[in-house]
Design an enzyme around this catalytic site. Structure first.
Site, PDB file in Angstrom:
ATOM      1  CG  ASN A   1      -4.885   0.216   2.186  1.00 36.36           C
ATOM      2  OD1 ASN A   1      -5.632   0.807   1.442  1.00 36.36           O
ATOM      3  ND2 ASN A   1      -4.039   0.831   2.985  1.00 36.36           N
TER       4      ASN A   1
ATOM      5  CD  GLU B   1      -1.120  -3.718  11.006  1.00 34.00           C
ATOM      6  OE1 GLU B   1      -1.620  -2.841  10.285  1.00 34.00           O
ATOM      7  OE2 GLU B   1      -1.612  -4.852  11.147  1.00 34.00           O
TER       8      GLU B   1
ATOM      9  CG  HIS C   1       3.537  -3.285   6.692  1.00 35.71           C
ATOM     10  ND1 HIS C   1       2.933  -2.724   7.794  1.00 35.71           N
ATOM     11  CD2 HIS C   1       3.001  -2.669   5.608  1.00 35.71           C
ATOM     12  CE1 HIS C   1       2.058  -1.803   7.392  1.00 35.71           C
ATOM     13  NE2 HIS C   1       2.083  -1.751   6.063  1.00 35.71           N
TER      14      HIS C   1
END
Ligand code: SF4
Length: 291
Positions: free
Chosen positions: A230, A130, A128
């Site tokens: 999310n 991030e 990912h």
């Protein structure tokens, strides 16, 4: 049929800011490179592409020069800034302020752990963006944990500082924290384990309201890109609260039969789901209900 859009859904402020910055640049110059997808939502990306946004990857970045490149809300590791400097690129930095703060904390913890032979771990998805940006603060020495299984073979004799990717499930993070707490207590060195609650409140804080929203509607249509972390987390909350919850990324994925004998439909979305897309889903449901 009653259709309600969840008032707590829509872009989080980090994504909203990144899109605002991009739109400003696009209206000024008509073109902007985005390093990676600005948001995990194909529909929003094609809207911005039609205004001149071009998504590039890191290999392309290495060859680019003298142009503007947007860094999205997820943030980037330090070497991206170095490449930009070496190639005379102008960085438009839209990293979310919460992610910037987290990057600094991870770096500080790593510097501290390096001195005492300790370790830094990040609960998150391995590739990912991030997480790559966070791991980059540690020279990629941080241990990335996708689940408790990944943690079982760690060395519990070494001091540990634990962080979470901002969009992970708070409940899963707490389970991991309690796993480590037990392990460090078994070794009588509980002081060596410190964890930081770095799950973003804009994701975890929605859980209770979302559960209530789901139980107040006959069915739930959850709208988000299939890659959104999310989105997966929030959709799972919907599914547990109301088993007639369906995940779609666009109005085209709606199935007529879902709406048979339904009085109320709730529409919700991830922090990367634009308001206009949920409105389009609502319009399509209205049309379906008329036939
Ligand atoms: S979810 Fe939270 S941390 Fe992530 S971009 Fe949005 S506001 Fe920032």
């Amino acid at each position: 049929m009653n259709i309600t859009i969840d008032s707590g859904s829509g872009f989080c402020f980090g994504v909203e800011k990144a899109i605002e910055v991009a739109e400003q640049e696009l209206s000024d110059s008509g073109h902007l490179y985005s390093l990676g997808q600005i948001v995990h939502n194909e529909e929003e990306i094609s809207r911005l592409s039609s205004k001149g946004m071009e998504t590039i990857n890191h290999s392309y970045l290495k060859k680019a020069s003298r142009t503007k490149v947007l860094i999205r809300a997820h943030g980037e590791p330090p070497e991206t800034y170095k490449i930009a400097k070496d190639n005379n690129l102008k960085i438009i930095d839209a990293t979310c302020p919460i992610v910037i703060k987290l990057q600094k904390r991870v770096k500080r913890a790593f510097d501290e752990m390096e001195k005492v032979g300790g370790q830094v771990a990040i609960f998150g998805k391995k590739n990912h963006p991030e997480v790559v940006g966070l791991a980059g603060q540690t020279g990629y020495m941080a241990i990335i944990l996708e689940n408790i299984e990944d943690a079982r073979n760690m060395n519990f004799e070494k001091p540990l500082r634990l962080f979470s990717q901002t969009t992970k499930s708070l409940q899963q993070y707490e389970e991991l924290v309690s796993f480590f707490r037990d392990k460090y207590e078994e070794q009588n060195n509980s002081g060596d384990f410190i964890h930081y609650n770095t799950v973003c409140r804009l994701v975890s804080g929605r859980a209770d309201d979302l559960k209530e929203f789901c139980s107040n509607n006959d069915i739930i249509i959850f709208v988000s890109g299939k890659n959104s972390s999310n989105g997966k987390y929030l959709y799972n909350i919907c599914k547990l609260a109301n088993d007639k919850s369906y995940h779609v990324s666009s109005p085209a994925e709606l199935v007529k039969e879902w709406f048979n004998d339904v009085q109320s439909v709730g529409i919700s979305g991830a922090t990367s789901t634009p308001e206009w897309l949920m409105e389009k889903v609502a319009d399509k449901i209205r049309k379906i209900s008329l036939h």
